[in-house]
Write a protein that holds these residues in place. Structure first.
Motif, mmCIF file in Angstrom:
data_model
loop_
_atom_site.group_PDB
_atom_site.id
_atom_site.type_symbol
_atom_site.label_atom_id
_atom_site.label_comp_id
_atom_site.label_asym_id
_atom_site.label_seq_id
_atom_site.Cartn_x
_atom_site.Cartn_y
_atom_site.Cartn_z
ATOM 1 N N GLY A 31 3.071 -67.324 75.678
ATOM 2 C CA GLY A 31 2.977 -65.886 75.455
ATOM 3 C C GLY A 31 2.140 -65.300 76.574
ATOM 4 O O GLY A 31 1.189 -65.928 77.043
ATOM 5 N N VAL A 32 2.488 -64.130 77.022
ATOM 6 C CA VAL A 32 1.768 -63.510 78.136
ATOM 7 C C VAL A 32 1.482 -62.053 77.821
ATOM 8 O O VAL A 32 2.164 -61.435 77.005
ATOM 9 C CB VAL A 32 2.561 -63.609 79.460
ATOM 10 C CG1 VAL A 32 2.678 -65.048 79.918
ATOM 11 C CG2 VAL A 32 3.935 -62.977 79.299
ATOM 12 N N GLY A 33 0.481 -61.524 78.487
ATOM 13 C CA GLY A 33 0.157 -60.129 78.210
ATOM 14 C C GLY A 33 -0.789 -59.519 79.210
ATOM 15 O O GLY A 33 -1.383 -60.216 80.043
ATOM 16 N N TRP A 34 -0.901 -58.218 79.133
ATOM 17 C CA TRP A 34 -1.841 -57.428 79.906
ATOM 18 C C TRP A 34 -2.870 -56.818 78.946
ATOM 19 O O TRP A 34 -2.501 -56.278 77.898
ATOM 20 C CB TRP A 34 -1.128 -56.313 80.663
ATOM 21 C CG TRP A 34 -0.289 -56.784 81.799
ATOM 22 C CD1 TRP A 34 1.053 -57.049 81.783
ATOM 23 C CD2 TRP A 34 -0.722 -57.045 83.137
ATOM 24 N NE1 TRP A 34 1.464 -57.456 83.018
ATOM 25 C CE2 TRP A 34 0.401 -57.458 83.873
ATOM 26 C CE3 TRP A 34 -1.957 -56.955 83.790
ATOM 27 C CZ2 TRP A 34 0.337 -57.793 85.229
ATOM 28 C CZ3 TRP A 34 -2.023 -57.280 85.138
ATOM 29 C CH2 TRP A 34 -0.889 -57.690 85.836
ATOM 30 N N PHE A 35 -4.108 -56.890 79.348
ATOM 31 C CA PHE A 35 -5.203 -56.328 78.584
ATOM 32 C C PHE A 35 -6.031 -55.454 79.518
ATOM 33 O O PHE A 35 -5.910 -55.550 80.733
ATOM 34 C CB PHE A 35 -6.073 -57.444 77.992
ATOM 35 C CG PHE A 35 -5.359 -58.297 76.981
ATOM 36 C CD1 PHE A 35 -4.405 -59.218 77.375
ATOM 37 C CD2 PHE A 35 -5.646 -58.184 75.633
ATOM 38 C CE1 PHE A 35 -3.725 -60.001 76.445
ATOM 39 C CE2 PHE A 35 -4.994 -58.962 74.692
ATOM 40 C CZ PHE A 35 -4.031 -59.872 75.104
ATOM 41 N N SER A 50 5.864 -62.003 73.273
ATOM 42 C CA SER A 50 5.881 -63.207 72.456
ATOM 43 C C SER A 50 7.130 -64.012 72.797
ATOM 44 O O SER A 50 8.226 -63.459 72.831
ATOM 45 C CB SER A 50 5.902 -62.835 70.976
ATOM 46 O OG SER A 50 6.155 -63.972 70.178
ATOM 47 N N ARG A 51 6.978 -65.268 73.046
ATOM 48 C CA ARG A 51 8.127 -66.093 73.423
ATOM 49 C C ARG A 51 9.036 -66.398 72.234
ATOM 50 O O ARG A 51 10.116 -66.941 72.425
ATOM 51 C CB ARG A 51 7.656 -67.396 74.058
ATOM 52 C CG ARG A 51 6.943 -67.201 75.375
ATOM 53 C CD ARG A 51 7.830 -66.570 76.435
ATOM 54 N NE ARG A 51 7.145 -66.498 77.723
ATOM 55 C CZ ARG A 51 7.725 -66.124 78.854
ATOM 56 N NH1 ARG A 51 8.992 -65.763 78.851
ATOM 57 N NH2 ARG A 51 7.036 -66.084 79.975
ATOM 58 N N SER A 52 8.627 -66.052 71.028
ATOM 59 C CA SER A 52 9.455 -66.353 69.863
ATOM 60 C C SER A 52 10.791 -65.624 69.927
ATOM 61 O O SER A 52 11.822 -66.155 69.518
ATOM 62 C CB SER A 52 8.721 -66.003 68.577
ATOM 63 O OG SER A 52 8.440 -64.617 68.533
ATOM 64 N N ASP A 53 10.772 -64.395 70.465
ATOM 65 C CA ASP A 53 12.048 -63.693 70.621
ATOM 66 C C ASP A 53 12.122 -62.900 71.916
ATOM 67 O O ASP A 53 13.113 -62.230 72.166
ATOM 68 C CB ASP A 53 12.311 -62.774 69.423
ATOM 69 C CG ASP A 53 11.404 -61.551 69.417
ATOM 70 O OD1 ASP A 53 11.669 -60.637 68.612
ATOM 71 O OD2 ASP A 53 10.450 -61.495 70.210
ATOM 72 N N ASP A 98 -1.100 -69.941 74.200
ATOM 73 C CA ASP A 98 -0.143 -70.800 73.501
ATOM 74 C C ASP A 98 0.776 -69.961 72.622
ATOM 75 O O ASP A 98 1.979 -70.181 72.554
ATOM 76 C CB ASP A 98 -0.877 -71.830 72.638
ATOM 77 C CG ASP A 98 -1.397 -72.996 73.446
ATOM 78 O OD1 ASP A 98 -2.243 -73.743 72.935
ATOM 79 O OD2 ASP A 98 -0.953 -73.168 74.602
ATOM 80 N N THR A 99 0.193 -68.996 71.929
ATOM 81 C CA THR A 99 0.959 -68.203 70.974
ATOM 82 C C THR A 99 0.502 -66.755 70.974
ATOM 83 O O THR A 99 -0.697 -66.485 70.970
ATOM 84 C CB THR A 99 0.795 -68.750 69.544
ATOM 85 O OG1 THR A 99 1.185 -70.128 69.511
ATOM 86 C CG2 THR A 99 1.640 -67.958 68.548
ATOM 87 N N ILE A 100 1.458 -65.848 70.986
ATOM 88 C CA ILE A 100 1.190 -64.432 70.740
ATOM 89 C C ILE A 100 1.997 -64.045 69.509
ATOM 90 O O ILE A 100 3.197 -64.321 69.425
ATOM 91 C CB ILE A 100 1.574 -63.553 71.935
ATOM 92 C CG1 ILE A 100 0.545 -63.729 73.066
ATOM 93 C CG2 ILE A 100 1.644 -62.089 71.530
ATOM 94 C CD1 ILE A 100 0.802 -62.864 74.276
ATOM 95 N N VAL A 101 1.321 -63.428 68.557
ATOM 96 C CA VAL A 101 1.994 -62.992 67.340
ATOM 97 C C VAL A 101 3.002 -61.901 67.687
ATOM 98 O O VAL A 101 2.685 -60.937 68.392
ATOM 99 C CB VAL A 101 0.971 -62.475 66.309
ATOM 100 C CG1 VAL A 101 1.689 -61.944 65.077
ATOM 101 C CG2 VAL A 101 -0.022 -63.565 65.945
ATOM 102 N N LEU A 102 4.217 -62.072 67.195
ATOM 103 C CA LEU A 102 5.302 -61.136 67.473
ATOM 104 C C LEU A 102 4.899 -59.700 67.144
ATOM 105 O O LEU A 102 4.341 -59.429 66.076
ATOM 106 C CB LEU A 102 6.526 -61.542 66.664
ATOM 107 C CG LEU A 102 7.797 -60.738 66.871
ATOM 108 C CD1 LEU A 102 8.281 -60.881 68.305
ATOM 109 C CD2 LEU A 102 8.880 -61.185 65.889
ATOM 110 N N GLY A 103 5.148 -58.809 68.077
ATOM 111 C CA GLY A 103 4.880 -57.401 67.822
ATOM 112 C C GLY A 103 3.429 -56.992 67.943
ATOM 113 O O GLY A 103 3.047 -55.905 67.514
ATOM 114 N N THR A 104 2.633 -57.851 68.566
ATOM 115 C CA THR A 104 1.205 -57.569 68.739
ATOM 116 C C THR A 104 0.719 -58.173 70.042
ATOM 117 O O THR A 104 1.479 -58.790 70.781
ATOM 118 C CB THR A 104 0.364 -58.177 67.600
ATOM 119 O OG1 THR A 104 0.250 -59.597 67.798
ATOM 120 C CG2 THR A 104 0.969 -57.917 66.232
ATOM 121 N N CYS A 105 -0.579 -57.996 70.285
ATOM 122 C CA CYS A 105 -1.249 -58.741 71.346
ATOM 123 C C CYS A 105 -2.282 -59.695 70.753
ATOM 124 O O CYS A 105 -3.235 -60.097 71.435
ATOM 125 C CB CYS A 105 -1.921 -57.790 72.343
ATOM 126 S SG CYS A 105 -0.819 -57.141 73.631
#
Length: 123
Positions: A31-35, A50-53, A98-105
């Motif tokens: 999972g990747v993101g910008w903060f 989120s890599r889940s979808d 490792d994990t980002i919750v879908l629909g969130t950061c």
């Protein structure tokens, strides 16, 4: 995993910037993101995938103005910042988890952070 963010700078309100983040290895499994963190404020999530979808989450305060994209072949992700406002002034960080919750950061597990790049919006 090492991350390197770049592309920050000073712009006037209404201006645009493009941030880049390069990863030292293939990031397709993370999972990747910008903060961002503004002076005197806590760090907040701006946009995450989120890599889940593969869906992209945007915080309400950037919806319609910022666009996140990924190029897994180049181990790079981007954040296009448009219609910038003075309140967007902050140090922007890229990160992977490792994990980002879908629909969130919201993230879990191992975390890797870049050093950040400063965005200043001022007239």
């Amino acid at each position: 995993v090492q991350l390197q963010a770049s592309g920050g700078g000073s712009v006037q309100p209404g201006g645009s910037l493009r941030l880049s983040c390069t990863f030292s290895e293939f990031m397709g499994y993370y999972g990747v993101g910008w903060f961002r963190q503004a002076p005197g404020k806590e760090r907040e999530g701006v946009s995450c995938v989120s890599r889940s979808d593969g869906s992209t989450y945007y915080a309400d305060f950037v919806k319609g103005r910022f666009t996140m994209s990924l190029d897994d072949n180049k181990n790079t992700m981007y954040l296009e910042l448009d219609t910038l406002k003075p309140e967007d002034t902050a140090v922007y960080y890229c990160a992977s988890f490792d994990t980002i919750v879908l629909g969130t950061c919201t993230y879990y597990g191992r975390e890797y952070w870049g050093k950040g790049t400063l965005v200043t919006v001022s007239s």
